[in-house]
Design a protein around this motif. Structure first.
Motif, mmCIF file in Angstrom:
data_model
loop_
_atom_site.group_PDB
_atom_site.id
_atom_site.type_symbol
_atom_site.label_atom_id
_atom_site.label_comp_id
_atom_site.label_asym_id
_atom_site.label_seq_id
_atom_site.Cartn_x
_atom_site.Cartn_y
_atom_site.Cartn_z
ATOM 1 N N UNK A 33 51.259 -28.154 17.727
ATOM 2 C CA UNK A 33 50.875 -29.086 16.676
ATOM 3 C C UNK A 33 49.491 -28.818 16.126
ATOM 4 N N UNK A 34 48.853 -27.738 16.588
ATOM 5 C CA UNK A 34 47.509 -27.396 16.122
ATOM 6 C C UNK A 34 47.292 -25.900 16.210
ATOM 7 N N UNK A 35 46.594 -25.382 15.215
ATOM 8 C CA UNK A 35 46.183 -23.976 15.224
ATOM 9 C C UNK A 35 44.664 -23.919 15.190
ATOM 10 N N UNK A 36 44.118 -22.985 15.914
ATOM 11 C CA UNK A 36 42.677 -22.732 15.847
ATOM 12 C C UNK A 36 42.470 -21.745 14.703
ATOM 13 N N UNK A 37 41.625 -22.128 13.765
ATOM 14 C CA UNK A 37 41.354 -21.306 12.586
ATOM 15 C C UNK A 37 40.179 -20.386 12.898
ATOM 16 N N UNK A 38 40.372 -19.098 12.593
ATOM 17 C CA UNK A 38 39.330 -18.113 12.878
ATOM 18 C C UNK A 38 38.825 -17.465 11.590
ATOM 19 N N UNK A 39 37.591 -17.006 11.657
ATOM 20 C CA UNK A 39 36.950 -16.304 10.544
ATOM 21 C C UNK A 39 36.292 -15.048 11.104
ATOM 22 N N UNK A 40 36.346 -13.986 10.356
ATOM 23 C CA UNK A 40 35.685 -12.745 10.769
ATOM 24 C C UNK A 40 34.257 -12.750 10.247
ATOM 25 N N UNK A 41 33.330 -12.356 11.114
ATOM 26 C CA UNK A 41 31.940 -12.187 10.692
ATOM 27 C C UNK A 41 31.351 -10.993 11.431
ATOM 28 N N UNK A 42 30.046 -10.814 11.356
ATOM 29 C CA UNK A 42 29.394 -9.650 11.958
ATOM 30 C C UNK A 42 29.625 -9.567 13.475
ATOM 31 N N UNK A 43 29.755 -10.727 14.143
ATOM 32 C CA UNK A 43 29.973 -10.730 15.592
ATOM 33 C C UNK A 43 31.449 -10.576 15.958
ATOM 34 N N UNK A 44 32.322 -10.502 14.974
ATOM 35 C CA UNK A 44 33.760 -10.403 15.234
ATOM 36 C C UNK A 44 34.459 -11.674 14.802
ATOM 37 N N UNK A 45 35.578 -11.942 15.442
ATOM 38 C CA UNK A 45 36.363 -13.129 15.113
ATOM 39 C C UNK A 45 35.759 -14.355 15.792
ATOM 40 N N UNK A 46 35.493 -15.387 15.017
ATOM 41 C CA UNK A 46 34.888 -16.615 15.526
ATOM 42 C C UNK A 46 35.760 -17.817 15.164
ATOM 43 N N UNK A 47 35.722 -18.836 15.996
ATOM 44 C CA UNK A 47 36.396 -20.090 15.677
ATOM 45 C C UNK A 47 35.609 -20.772 14.570
ATOM 46 N N UNK A 48 36.318 -21.127 13.495
ATOM 47 C CA UNK A 48 35.626 -21.806 12.394
ATOM 48 C C UNK A 48 36.280 -23.134 12.026
ATOM 49 N N UNK A 49 37.314 -23.540 12.766
ATOM 50 C CA UNK A 49 37.935 -24.830 12.495
ATOM 51 C C UNK A 49 39.273 -24.969 13.191
ATOM 52 N N UNK A 50 39.942 -26.065 12.896
ATOM 53 C CA UNK A 50 41.297 -26.300 13.380
ATOM 54 C C UNK A 50 42.112 -26.898 12.238
ATOM 55 N N UNK A 51 43.415 -26.721 12.330
ATOM 56 C CA UNK A 51 44.334 -27.374 11.399
ATOM 57 C C UNK A 51 45.503 -27.907 12.226
ATOM 58 N N UNK A 52 45.911 -29.146 11.946
ATOM 59 C CA UNK A 52 46.981 -29.776 12.713
ATOM 60 C C UNK A 52 48.218 -29.956 11.840
#
Length: 176
Positions: A33-52
């Motif tokens: 019922x939830x996905x962790x939203x990721x974003x790519x940046x200089x350090x690699x893939x980072x958690x940037x939010x969630x969507x339910x």
């Protein structure tokens, strides 16, 4: 009990640039019922939010015009509530209450995402504990009944272990 004992380690992630349709399909395919939203940046893939799933139904489908090809990152919650693996269940409940959320992201000792704990997980753990307490009570009652069955007076009928014993006392009910 610590959060680490009951959190789910199978975290399903989605890139922030994926579409809402892709998010819905991932939730269906992974039964979450939830996905962790990721974003790519200089350090690699980072958690940037969630969507339910609720976000998809309430926010995305209620939009006019309907934009199912919108990016997940546009809908994602970025104000995240985190809890350490070493936290207690009480602390998890307090965090959920304080933030008004049903799920918390669990972090390890290096502050990296290590799991998710949901309200359902907490309820299941509490139900297991209450069930254990009920088994303790039942076991004590069974031992007491078995002990009474073996110490009956000579000539008295012996009761079967586990069978209810009839009371010879007078029952009074007080209402206060």
């Amino acid at each position: 009990m610590q959060v680490s004992h009951i959190c789910r380690r199978d975290v399903v992630t989605i890139d922030a640039q994926r579409t809402l349709i892709e998010a819905a399909r991932m939730m269906r395919d992974h039964h979450v019922g939830m996905l962790v939203v990721t974003c790519a940046n200089a350090q690699g893939e980072q958690v940037c939010g969630i969507v339910t799933d609720r976000d998809l139904v309430i926010d995305a489908l209620a939009r006019t015009p309907l934009e199912l090809d919108a990016e997940v990152g546009d809908l994602a919650h970025v104000d995240l509530t985190l809890i350490a693996e070493s936290a207690s269940l009480d602390q998890a409940v307090t965090a959920m209450q304080g933030s008004g959320v049903r799920r918390l992201l669990v972090t390890d000792s290096t502050d990296r995402l290590s799991g998710i704990i949901s309200l359902d997980d907490v309820i299941e753990a509490c139900a297991d504990q209450v069930g254990g307490l009920a088994r303790i009570i039942r076991s004590g009652m069974d031992r007491e009944l078995a002990s009474q069955a073996h110490t009956g007076e000579p000539g008295e009928p012996r009761s079967q272990p586990g069978a209810p014993i009839a009371s010879q006392g007078i029952w009074a009910r007080s209402v206060g």
